[in-house]
Design a protein around this motif. Structure first.
Motif, mmCIF file in Angstrom:
data_model
loop_
_atom_site.group_PDB
_atom_site.id
_atom_site.type_symbol
_atom_site.label_atom_id
_atom_site.label_comp_id
_atom_site.label_asym_id
_atom_site.label_seq_id
_atom_site.Cartn_x
_atom_site.Cartn_y
_atom_site.Cartn_z
ATOM 1 N N ASP A 44 -2.760 4.666 27.953
ATOM 2 C CA ASP A 44 -2.488 6.024 27.488
ATOM 3 C C ASP A 44 -3.020 6.134 26.062
ATOM 4 O O ASP A 44 -2.340 5.788 25.096
ATOM 5 N N LEU A 45 -4.260 6.602 25.939
ATOM 6 C CA LEU A 45 -4.912 6.672 24.635
ATOM 7 C C LEU A 45 -4.565 7.974 23.922
ATOM 8 O O LEU A 45 -4.244 8.978 24.545
ATOM 9 N N ILE A 46 -4.691 7.941 22.594
ATOM 10 C CA ILE A 46 -4.344 9.097 21.775
ATOM 11 C C ILE A 46 -5.133 9.034 20.474
ATOM 12 O O ILE A 46 -5.545 7.957 20.027
ATOM 13 N N ASP A 47 -5.356 10.188 19.876
ATOM 14 C CA ASP A 47 -5.994 10.254 18.564
ATOM 15 C C ASP A 47 -5.079 9.594 17.532
ATOM 16 O O ASP A 47 -3.859 9.768 17.554
ATOM 17 N N ARG A 48 -5.661 8.841 16.610
ATOM 18 C CA ARG A 48 -4.864 8.108 15.619
ATOM 19 C C ARG A 48 -4.480 8.954 14.411
ATOM 20 O O ARG A 48 -3.774 8.472 13.518
ATOM 21 N N ASP A 49 -4.913 10.210 14.360
ATOM 22 C CA ASP A 49 -4.499 11.096 13.267
ATOM 23 C C ASP A 49 -3.102 11.626 13.577
ATOM 24 O O ASP A 49 -2.935 12.660 14.218
ATOM 25 N N THR A 50 -2.093 10.908 13.124
ATOM 26 C CA THR A 50 -0.713 11.273 13.454
ATOM 27 C C THR A 50 -0.266 12.559 12.769
ATOM 28 O O THR A 50 0.758 13.130 13.137
ATOM 29 N N SER A 51 -1.036 13.043 11.779
ATOM 30 C CA SER A 51 -0.704 14.329 11.162
ATOM 31 C C SER A 51 -1.067 15.485 12.083
ATOM 32 O O SER A 51 -0.593 16.609 11.901
ATOM 33 N N MET A 52 -1.933 15.208 13.071
ATOM 34 C CA MET A 52 -2.406 16.200 14.038
ATOM 35 C C MET A 52 -3.190 17.329 13.383
ATOM 36 O O MET A 52 -3.379 18.396 13.973
ATOM 37 N N ASN A 53 -3.671 17.115 12.160
ATOM 38 C CA ASN A 53 -4.434 18.147 11.459
ATOM 39 C C ASN A 53 -5.939 18.018 11.673
ATOM 40 O O ASN A 53 -6.701 18.897 11.287
ATOM 41 N N GLY A 54 -6.358 16.916 12.240
ATOM 42 C CA GLY A 54 -7.778 16.681 12.476
ATOM 43 C C GLY A 54 -7.930 15.561 13.478
ATOM 44 O O GLY A 54 -7.080 15.381 14.350
ATOM 45 N N SER A 55 -8.991 14.785 13.357
ATOM 46 C CA SER A 55 -9.212 13.688 14.292
ATOM 47 C C SER A 55 -9.707 12.453 13.559
ATOM 48 O O SER A 55 -10.653 12.519 12.770
ATOM 49 N N LEU A 56 -9.058 11.328 13.832
ATOM 50 C CA LEU A 56 -9.526 10.028 13.364
ATOM 51 C C LEU A 56 -10.145 9.228 14.506
ATOM 52 O O LEU A 56 -10.588 8.101 14.300
ATOM 53 N N SER A 57 -10.151 9.828 15.701
ATOM 54 C CA SER A 57 -10.613 9.123 16.903
ATOM 55 C C SER A 57 -11.560 10.022 17.696
ATOM 56 O O SER A 57 -11.202 10.547 18.758
ATOM 57 N N PRO A 58 -12.772 10.220 17.203
ATOM 58 C CA PRO A 58 -13.684 11.153 17.868
ATOM 59 C C PRO A 58 -14.124 10.671 19.252
ATOM 60 O O PRO A 58 -14.355 9.482 19.475
ATOM 61 N N ILE A 59 -14.227 11.621 20.169
ATOM 62 C CA ILE A 59 -14.819 11.390 21.489
ATOM 63 C C ILE A 59 -16.138 12.155 21.503
ATOM 64 O O ILE A 59 -16.181 13.337 21.144
#
Length: 335
Positions: A99-114
């Motif tokens: 279960d993968l997820i973006d690592r930007d826990t602030s949810m304001n952007g993306s630290l895990s681009p696809i």
């Protein structure tokens, strides 16, 4: 009323694993290179359970289905269906199994681009899909933010080869947590996955040593104690490859296949088992007759997966009759 009936003449028992029949595997090493100049799929936005519809850039055959676009859902599942949540069956590629997820826990952007990129020229192009610095939901949910993984899925034009390319990963948490009680990364392909029963026509996945994995297959995930996968996360530079034995052909691997609502019927000459997925609450009797009209087997279907073994049958043609209170149906098959 709906029956999904597949006739498998299988030597082994249904719940066990079997040698693959229609895909062959290989693994090798090649330096992992991040995509450069690729098109963003998540558009710089935080992602978790988002669904992304993307073009492949050419026609690709996923099992017996010609496709030119894909849907990414649940973080790392790739399917041809534009609405996977409401699909009855899915042909799909399991890119990672976690279960993968973006690592930007602030949810304001993306630290895990696809991202996505098509390289090469026709008829030998490659569609590459990359997950960079992807996080693991199970770890983040427990307050561990360091775990991450980098990998790509490559789809080859003409040959219809599927590859998983692995880059650097950083792992603090144990495999059981990251991979939902599984041993590690789960890469594979599933033909006609039923979201109702977790059964499929056939499913392929890599297992064992991540440096020298083997390919295994199964028809059902419902009875598995733990998810499949290799032991841990492959090191950077590992590549897993799935190559179709019959490429670009309708009914790949099937001796006969056709659809007629509300049935999906597939005949596999190699197997000795009838698999029936039954989607009604009522118990419904069935009978199997030989050409002389003699009943050679009978029983009752219940909701869910039903298995009818034909090992004891002599070679020849048989008639399966389903005695429903709503409608009676008959299916011929040859052992």
């Amino acid at each position: 009323m709906k029956y999904i009936i597949s006739l498998f003449f299988l030597i082994i028992s249904f719940s066990s694993f079997s040698q693959y029949k229609y895909l062959k595997d290989s693994s090798y090493t090649s330096p992992f290179n991040y995509l450069s100049g690729a098109t963003s799929i998540n558009s710089g936005q935080f992602w978790d359970e988002d669904e992304f519809r993307i073009p492949i850039g050419f026609q690709f055959w996923l099992f017996n289905e010609p496709i030119d676009s894909l849907t990414i859902f649940s973080g790392n599942i790739i399917t041809s269906n534009p609405d996977p949540d409401n699909a009855q069956y899915l042909n799909c590629i399991v890119a990672n199994g976690s279960d993968l997820i973006d690592r930007d826990t602030s949810m304001n952007g993306s630290l895990s681009p696809i991202s996505r990129q098509v390289t090469g020229t026709a008829p030998n192009r490659i569609c590459k899909i990359e997950w960079r610095n992807a996080g693991f939901y199970n770890a983040i949910d427990l307050g561990e933010y360091a775990d991450s993984i980098n990998f790509q899925i490559w789809l080859y034009e003409t040959s219809n080869i599927i590859e998983a390319h692995f880059g650097n990963s950083y792992q603090i948490s144990n495999n059981s947590l990251l991979f939902d009680d599984g041993p590690g990364v789960w890469f594979g392909a599933i033909d006609s996955l039923s979201l109702m029963t977790s059964d499929s026509r056939i499913s392929y996945f890599f297992t064992g040593n991540p440096s020298s994995p083997t390919l295994d297959s199964a028809f059902s995930f419902a009875n598995m104690i733990a998810p499949p996968g290799v032991n841990g996360i492959p090191t950077s530079g590992m590549v897993y490859r799935l190559t179709p034995k019959a490429q670009g052909a309708v009914n790949t691997g099937y001796s006969q296949s056709f659809e007629q609502e509300p049935y999906l019927i597939n005949y596999f000459n190699e197997y000795r088992l009838i698999k029936i997925d039954f989607f009604e609450n009522e118990n419904t009797p069935y009978s199997i007759y030989d050409l002389n009209g003699k009943i050679v087997k009978e029983g009752s279907l219940s909701k869910g997966l039903n298995l009818v073994h034909t090992d004891a049958f002599a070679s020849g043609m048989y008639l399966l009759k389903i005695h429903s209170n709503i409608q009676k149906e008959s299916f011929k098959f040859i052992k």
